[in-house]
Design an enzyme around this catalytic site. Structure first.
Site, PDB file in Angstrom:
ATOM      1  N   GLY A   1       0.834  -1.199   0.000  1.00 15.68           N
ATOM      2  CA  GLY A   1       0.000   0.000   0.000  1.00 15.68           C
ATOM      3  C   GLY A   1       0.867   1.247   0.000  1.00 15.68           C
TER       4      GLY A   1
ATOM      5  CB  THR B   1       3.389  -0.502   8.064  1.00 15.05           C
ATOM      6  OG1 THR B   1       3.736   0.728   8.713  1.00 15.05           O
ATOM      7  CG2 THR B   1       2.370  -0.225   6.975  1.00 15.05           C
ATOM      8  N   GLY B   2       3.876  -1.946  11.283  1.00  8.89           N
ATOM      9  CA  GLY B   2       4.727  -2.740  12.159  1.00  8.89           C
ATOM     10  C   GLY B   2       6.196  -2.400  12.157  1.00  8.89           C
ATOM     11  CB  SER B   3       8.783  -3.204  13.977  1.00  7.14           C
ATOM     12  OG  SER B   3       8.467  -4.452  14.574  1.00  7.14           O
TER      13      SER B   3
ATOM     14  CG  ASP C   1       5.731  -3.565  16.744  1.00 13.13           C
ATOM     15  OD1 ASP C   1       5.075  -3.513  17.809  1.00 13.13           O
ATOM     16  OD2 ASP C   1       6.423  -4.554  16.419  1.00 13.13           O
TER      17      ASP C   1
ATOM     18  CG  HIS D   1      -3.996 -24.873  48.796  1.00  7.16           C
ATOM     19  ND1 HIS D   1      -2.733 -24.314  48.847  1.00  7.16           N
ATOM     20  CD2 HIS D   1      -3.880 -26.125  49.316  1.00  7.16           C
ATOM     21  CE1 HIS D   1      -1.894 -25.200  49.380  1.00  7.16           C
ATOM     22  NE2 HIS D   1      -2.569 -26.309  49.679  1.00  7.16           N
TER      23      HIS D   1
HETATM   24  P1  FAD Z   1       3.201  -6.302  12.474  1.00 10.72           P
HETATM   25  O1  FAD Z   1       2.760  -7.510  13.177  1.00 10.72           O
HETATM   26  O2  FAD Z   1       4.650  -6.131  12.228  1.00 10.72           O
HETATM   27  O3  FAD Z   1       2.395  -6.259  11.098  1.00 10.72           O
HETATM   28  C1  FAD Z   1       2.626  -5.297  10.137  1.00 10.72           C
HETATM   29  C2  FAD Z   1       2.143  -5.824   8.804  1.00 10.72           C
HETATM   30  O4  FAD Z   1       2.123  -4.744   7.879  1.00 10.72           O
HETATM   31  C3  FAD Z   1       3.056  -6.883   8.190  1.00 10.72           C
HETATM   32  O5  FAD Z   1       2.313  -8.009   7.832  1.00 10.72           O
HETATM   33  C4  FAD Z   1       3.647  -6.203   6.961  1.00 10.72           C
HETATM   34  O6  FAD Z   1       3.895  -7.095   5.886  1.00 10.72           O
HETATM   35  C5  FAD Z   1       2.540  -5.230   6.605  1.00 10.72           C
HETATM   36  N1  FAD Z   1       2.999  -4.074   5.819  1.00 10.72           N
HETATM   37  C6  FAD Z   1       4.033  -3.239   6.077  1.00 10.72           C
HETATM   38  N2  FAD Z   1       4.078  -2.256   5.164  1.00 10.72           N
HETATM   39  C7  FAD Z   1       3.055  -2.468   4.298  1.00 10.72           C
HETATM   40  C8  FAD Z   1       2.578  -1.792   3.153  1.00 10.72           C
HETATM   41  N3  FAD Z   1       3.138  -0.651   2.708  1.00 10.72           N
HETATM   42  N4  FAD Z   1       1.510  -2.313   2.492  1.00 10.72           N
HETATM   43  C9  FAD Z   1       0.913  -3.462   2.924  1.00 10.72           C
HETATM   44  N5  FAD Z   1       1.310  -4.129   4.019  1.00 10.72           N
HETATM   45  C10 FAD Z   1       2.361  -3.640   4.700  1.00 10.72           C
HETATM   46  N6  FAD Z   1       4.711  -9.591  21.142  1.00 10.72           N
HETATM   47  C11 FAD Z   1       3.945 -10.033  22.151  1.00 10.72           C
HETATM   48  O7  FAD Z   1       3.099  -9.285  22.648  1.00 10.72           O
HETATM   49  N7  FAD Z   1       4.062 -11.311  22.634  1.00 10.72           N
HETATM   50  C12 FAD Z   1       4.979 -12.167  22.150  1.00 10.72           C
HETATM   51  O8  FAD Z   1       5.058 -13.309  22.617  1.00 10.72           O
HETATM   52  C13 FAD Z   1       5.823 -11.728  21.099  1.00 10.72           C
HETATM   53  N8  FAD Z   1       6.752 -12.558  20.580  1.00 10.72           N
HETATM   54  C14 FAD Z   1       7.526 -12.119  19.542  1.00 10.72           C
HETATM   55  C15 FAD Z   1       8.491 -12.975  19.039  1.00 10.72           C
HETATM   56  C16 FAD Z   1       9.302 -12.576  18.002  1.00 10.72           C
HETATM   57  C17 FAD Z   1      10.348 -13.522  17.451  1.00 10.72           C
HETATM   58  C18 FAD Z   1       9.125 -11.280  17.428  1.00 10.72           C
HETATM   59  C19 FAD Z   1       9.971 -10.838  16.263  1.00 10.72           C
HETATM   60  C20 FAD Z   1       8.172 -10.415  17.925  1.00 10.72           C
HETATM   61  C21 FAD Z   1       7.368 -10.824  18.996  1.00 10.72           C
HETATM   62  N9  FAD Z   1       6.413  -9.981  19.555  1.00 10.72           N
HETATM   63  C22 FAD Z   1       5.641 -10.408  20.603  1.00 10.72           C
HETATM   64  C23 FAD Z   1       6.195  -8.621  19.038  1.00 10.72           C
HETATM   65  C24 FAD Z   1       4.971  -8.594  18.104  1.00 10.72           C
HETATM   66  O9  FAD Z   1       5.158  -9.512  17.056  1.00 10.72           O
HETATM   67  C25 FAD Z   1       4.754  -7.193  17.545  1.00 10.72           C
HETATM   68  O10 FAD Z   1       4.705  -6.261  18.606  1.00 10.72           O
HETATM   69  C26 FAD Z   1       3.454  -7.124  16.763  1.00 10.72           C
HETATM   70  O11 FAD Z   1       3.459  -8.038  15.688  1.00 10.72           O
HETATM   71  C27 FAD Z   1       3.208  -5.724  16.230  1.00 10.72           C
HETATM   72  O12 FAD Z   1       2.007  -5.711  15.537  1.00 10.72           O
HETATM   73  P2  FAD Z   1       1.700  -4.637  14.382  1.00 10.72           P
HETATM   74  O13 FAD Z   1       0.320  -4.930  13.943  1.00 10.72           O
HETATM   75  O14 FAD Z   1       2.037  -3.290  14.843  1.00 10.72           O
HETATM   76  O15 FAD Z   1       2.743  -4.968  13.206  1.00 10.72           O
END
Ligand code: FAD
Ligand code: NAD
Length: 467
Positions: A116, A144-146, A313, A445
């Site tokens: 997007g 879009t996360g991290s 994120d 308990h």
């Molecule tokens: P994300 O989950 O990163 O999703 C973002 C999405 O946006 C992705 O699918 C990406 O492809 C998509 N995207 C990006 N840019 C575009 C674009 N321009 N167009 C279309 N799509 C796009 N957190 C916990 O709370 N508990 C846990 O146990 C935990 N374990 C983890 C273990 C590991 C190994 C890792 C790496 C992370 C873990 N986390 C955990 C952290 C958690 O995964 C993140 O905090 C969470 O996924 C963030 O969610 P989000 O929706 O912000 O982004």
């Protein structure tokens, strides 16, 4: 009309999919845009879910190999089928991603696969592998996360210098692994591999593991990880890592400032993650990410452009799935004119080692720095009948309580099922239930959560009562 929406969510991680579902529940016409072919983002595909699947499998193996005999269970010829170990993890991921496809359909949310990128404040271009679509919307939610970050001198090549993403799908069990970073990913992945026989070394820059949590937790965790023979090098600064062809070679300055070198099958980089906004074409709408790459939002999670929100994120705050989810719901409700709230101070943190680590509220270090007076109530699992029954006696519950009103300021647990036990602590802080009231509730308990009752009894001056 086709491709005309009230709300378009960009990114299908826990922030994005929860936001889309909540918006659909509130009656909006919603689309979600995801660049990958599967929904679920980092959490479902390469984060929380696969990591927990491997943590569970590796713990079963470790228990069968090293602990069953103490229960009188004799099991011969225990062996790990690494291919099946990874395959089961992938099946768990697949069950969750299919569940999301179902949820999108059920809530009548259109899924557009592709990257997007903003055209202007009301149009988003979605570039897929075989088609490009332009969506029109009144509101956008950026989710879009991290992505993993690295440090100077260390280039992630995904072959020998890897991140958790590759570490969740290795082809064979590694004999050795160096992990840079003793934060959450570092200790979870170290646990997975040490339990199945990999020789693991963690190199951590600060003076403790999981350094952002209460210091006592890091110390106790290090003790329990040493039982898995995980080597932990604190106060150590990695200078470089290189792929030698057959291994990874890591150079670092040890605690005494001496240069040291380690060689292992893999070097996993786990030094934090950075906000991801590549491809969004934010300049088309006049949004400039901050220096650390994050998108700035106000208290309503609104960006500098009134119809564009951002969550998870990609904005400030802990990088946690449940934080992203709360923000997803929050934004949908704000757009609807409701008045939701998120208590950021009480978002729980969990580390899925064994024993688990879980916390909510302030740490002792934070209270000291703020000059807040507090009482400590601590109860060790060694004194818990439930923990003795399951041979899970490592760890403790520590509650921090205001002496004046009995308000619970923070709870820090390392112990069996701490990830589940912490839920009660969040409730008590959110609804200001006092330590005295919590000490006089009836806890079943024997349970692991009972240790909380004793910690509250200690904090309120009565003293522990249970075993
Ligand atoms: P994300 O989950 O990163 O999703 C973002 C999405 O946006 C992705 O699918 C990406 O492809 C998509 N995207 C990006 N840019 C575009 C674009 N321009 N167009 C279309 N799509 C796009 N957190 C916990 O709370 N508990 C846990 O146990 C935990 N374990 C983890 C273990 C590991 C190994 C890792 C790496 C992370 C873990 N986390 C955990 C952290 C958690 O995964 C993140 O905090 C969470 O996924 C963030 O969610 P989000 O929706 O912000 O982004
Ligand atoms: P983190 O911030 O938890 O830990 C990074 C660690 O690397 C820190 O301890 C830091 O001191 C250390 N470090 C930084 N530079 C270093 C250097 N040059 N040499 C040695 N050590 C160095 O980050 P992470 O472990 O990569 O996790 C990323 C994010 O994913 C976190 O924000 C976390 O919240 C999230 N996550 C959560 C869970 C969970 O909730 N159970 C699990 C995994 C990941």
């Amino acid at each position: 009309m086709e491709n005309q929406y009230d709300i378009v969510v960009i990114g299908s991680g826990p922030g994005g999919y929860v936001s889309a579902i909540r918006a659909a529940q509130l009656g909006y016409r919603v689309a979600i845009v995801e660049k990958y072919n599967t929904l679920g983002g980092t959490c479902t595909n390469v984060g929380c879910i696969p990591a927990k699947a491997l943590l569970d499998s590796s713990e079963h193996y470790h228990q069968a190999k090293d602990q069953f005999h103490a229960h009188g269970i004799q099991v011969d010829n225990i062996a790990l089928d690494f291919t099946q170990f990874i395959r089961r993890k992938s099946e768990v991921v697949q069950q969750n991603t299919s569940g999301l496809v179902y949820l999108m359909k059920k809530n009548k949310i259109d899924v557009h696969t592709g990257v997007g990128s903003f055209v202007d404040k009301t149009h988003l271009k979605v570039t897929g592998t075989d088609k490009t679509t332009v969506l029109t919307s009144r509101y956008f939610v950026i989710a879009t996360g991290s992505k993993p970050s690295s440090i100077p001198g260390v280039t992630i090549d995904k072959q020998r210098i890897i991140t958790s993403t590759e570490g969740l799908s290795l082809a064979a069990r590694p004999a050795s692994m160096v992990i840079i970073g003793g934060g959450v990913i570092g200790v979870e992945m170290a646990s997975v591999y040490a339990r199945i026989g990999t020789e693991v070394t963690i190199i951590e820059y600060t003076d403790s593991l999981i350094p952002t949590m209460d210091k006592e937790l890091g110390k106790a965790l290090q003790k329990t990880l040493s039982k898995l023979h995980i080597r932990v090098l604190l106060n150590s600064k990695v200078q470089s890592a290189a792929n030698t062809g057959t291994s990874a070679s890591v150079q670092f300055l040890d605690a005494a400032g001496q240069t040291q070198q380690l060689t292992a099958d893999y070097c996993m980089v786990a030094v934090g993650r950075k906000a991801y906004t590549e491809g969004l074409n934010l300049s088309a709408v006049g949004i400039t990410p901050e220096k650390n790459g994050k998108i700035k939002v106000d208290a309503q999670l609104q960006t500098s452009v009134p119809n564009i929100y951002a969550i998870g994120d990609v904005i400030d705050g802990p990088m946690l799935a449940h934080k992203a989810e709360e923000e997803g719901t929050f934004v949908a409700e704000v757009i609807h004119g409701l008045k939701p709230h998120i208590k950021y101070d009480f978002i729980p943190s969990v580390v899925y080692t064994w024993p688990e680590v879980a916390a909510a509220g302030a740490t002792e270090e934070q209270l000291k720095a703020q000059g807040v007076t507090y009482k400590v109530g601590k109860f060790p699992y060694l004194a818990s009948a439930r923990a003795r029954a399951s041979m899970d006696t490592d760890g403790f519950v520590k509650v921090l309580v205001s002496p004046q009103y009995g308000e619970v300021l923070g709870v820090h647990i390392i112990g069996p099922r701490a990830a589940d036990v912490i839920a009660q602590c969040v409730v008590s802080m959110e609804y200001e239930i006092t330590a005295g009231e919590l000490a006089h509730l009836c806890y079943a308990h024997p349970t692991y959560s009972e240790a909380l009752k004793d910690a509250y009894l200690v904090a309120t001056g009565q003293g522990a009562i249970n075993i």
